[in-house]
Design an enzyme around this catalytic site. Sequence first.
Site, PDB file in Angstrom:
ATOM      1  CG  ASN A  38     -15.861 -29.301   7.752  1.00 28.34           C
ATOM      2  OD1 ASN A  38     -16.214 -27.964   7.517  1.00 28.34           O
ATOM      3  ND2 ASN A  38     -16.176 -30.323   7.553  1.00 28.34           N
ATOM      4  CG  HIS A 131      -2.088 -10.078 -17.744  1.00 28.61           C
ATOM      5  ND1 HIS A 131      -1.571  -8.851 -17.465  1.00 28.61           N
ATOM      6  CD2 HIS A 131      -1.106 -10.923 -18.091  1.00 28.61           C
ATOM      7  CE1 HIS A 131      -0.210  -9.006 -17.853  1.00 28.61           C
ATOM      8  NE2 HIS A 131      -0.161 -10.196 -17.960  1.00 28.61           N
ATOM      9  CG  ASP A 170       5.164  -4.681 -20.723  1.00 34.41           C
ATOM     10  OD1 ASP A 170       4.309  -4.829 -21.393  1.00 34.41           O
ATOM     11  OD2 ASP A 170       5.148  -5.493 -19.429  1.00 34.41           O
ATOM     12  CE  LYS A 193       9.413  -4.072 -17.185  1.00 34.43           C
ATOM     13  NZ  LYS A 193       8.307  -4.376 -16.346  1.00 34.43           N
ATOM     14  NE  ARG A 195      12.440 -11.745 -18.433  1.00 35.30           N
ATOM     15  CZ  ARG A 195      11.433 -11.624 -17.364  1.00 35.30           C
ATOM     16  NH1 ARG A 195      11.702 -11.669 -16.173  1.00 35.30           N
ATOM     17  NH2 ARG A 195      10.331 -11.189 -17.765  1.00 35.30           N
ATOM     18  CG  ASP A 220       0.260  -2.026 -16.343  1.00 28.83           C
ATOM     19  OD1 ASP A 220      -0.168  -2.821 -17.088  1.00 28.83           O
ATOM     20  OD2 ASP A 220       1.586  -2.248 -15.851  1.00 28.83           O
ATOM     21  CB  THR A 225       4.466  -5.312  -5.803  1.00 32.73           C
ATOM     22  OG1 THR A 225       5.092  -5.348  -7.407  1.00 32.73           O
ATOM     23  CG2 THR A 225       4.250  -6.683  -5.621  1.00 32.73           C
ATOM     24  N   GLY A 227       5.640  -2.290  -8.245  1.00 29.24           N
ATOM     25  CA  GLY A 227       7.165  -2.398  -8.700  1.00 29.24           C
ATOM     26  C   GLY A 227       7.249  -2.084  -9.822  1.00 29.24           C
TER      27      GLY A 227
HETATM   28  C1  R5P Z   1       2.085  -7.117 -16.159  1.00 31.84           C
HETATM   29  O1  R5P Z   1       2.178  -7.536 -17.212  1.00 31.84           O
HETATM   30  C2  R5P Z   1       0.910  -6.157 -15.653  1.00 31.84           C
HETATM   31  O2  R5P Z   1       0.534  -5.594 -16.910  1.00 31.84           O
HETATM   32  C3  R5P Z   1       1.328  -5.273 -14.780  1.00 31.84           C
HETATM   33  O3  R5P Z   1       2.462  -4.469 -15.071  1.00 31.84           O
HETATM   34  C4  R5P Z   1       1.976  -6.204 -13.512  1.00 31.84           C
HETATM   35  O4  R5P Z   1       0.914  -7.013 -13.158  1.00 31.84           O
HETATM   36  C5  R5P Z   1       2.050  -5.026 -12.008  1.00 31.84           C
HETATM   37  O5  R5P Z   1       2.372  -6.170 -11.249  1.00 31.84           O
HETATM   38  P1  R5P Z   1       3.473  -5.322 -10.037  1.00 31.84           P
HETATM   39  O6  R5P Z   1       2.664  -4.154  -9.727  1.00 31.84           O
HETATM   40  O7  R5P Z   1       3.566  -6.524  -8.926  1.00 31.84           O
HETATM   41  O8  R5P Z   1       4.663  -4.874 -10.596  1.00 31.84           O
END
Ligand code: R5P
Length: 312
Positions: A38, A131, A170, A193, A195, A220, A225, A227
């Site tokens: 389960n 983070h 950033d 950066k 938006r 970082d 991802t 990105g």
């Molecule tokens: C965002 O503030 C973190 O410091 C990383 O830059 C972020 O988590 C990276 O995420 P991804 O690789 O998906 O762009």
Amino acid sequence: MNGQLKIFSGRSHPKLTQQICGILDVPVGRSSVIKFSNENMMVQIEENVRGDDVFVLQTSNPPVNEGLVELLITIDALKHASAGRITAVMPYFPYVRSDKKDKPRISITARLVADLLETAGADRVVTMDLHAAQIQGFFRIPVDHLQAVPIIADYLRQQDLSNAVLVAGDAGEAKEVGRYANRLNLPMAIIDKRRFGDDERAVPTHLIGDVEGKRAIIVDDEVATGGTLCEAAVFLKEQGAASVTAAFTHPVLSGSAVQRLDDSAIENVVFTDTIPLGDKSCSKFHVLGVANIFAKAIRRVHDGDSISELFR
Ligand code: R5P
């Protein structure tokens, strides 16, 4: 702390637990996990822990939610087995990016995880590069917040840094990159950066600092991802960077991140093993071990010694 030092492993990163236990010369604690038909889970501690100083290691790695529940159940089992003190050792903290209400009607899940750990019976937490450092304030129990900067900076120091500049992806990352800049005595730059609409991603628009003709090292806390990192690399090349290196703590590397990094202009990708790589591989990757620093931290917590001294 009185009581024996004992270290148990969740199923997310047994290799790291084994390395830490090897360094500290203690056996990995005996426990078992059964998953019933389960989907309920049962964790059993298979040795006496009465009065002991127990550490349980569980990082956040897919399946993330199952790993979290397994950790909570293990802590509960240890509590009911009369462990003297229980420390959750979480190299990469689950839901760490969910640390604020930046959209209407959403959960601050990192805070919820903190509450769950305390409710389960954790007395302390040892983690690395949250983070945002203020996530420590989500807890009413002590949090030892370890940093990967000494490990990554030592690696970078072995390379030619004569023409290098550290780059924050950033403004939010600038403080962390400042730590690297101080240790390595290097200049830094910050990507601004912006938006342009409510739903649009932030895109690099300006650079504060200079990367022209230089080796740019993007720092970082994590790459998911890929990105953010790959976009930053393209932008830095457009700004005239001679080469781009990426250095980060947590290799989340979700989705097609590995392929993306492989295809990118980034020449060198360095990170730690807070999360196991599994079968992800790429010739650009350099993995740095965190076992030593976690072992030292655990020893210091057990002996009641300072953790900040590790980072001076
Ligand atoms: C965002 O503030 C973190 O410091 C990383 O830059 C972020 O988590 C990276 O995420 P991804 O690789 O998906 O762009």
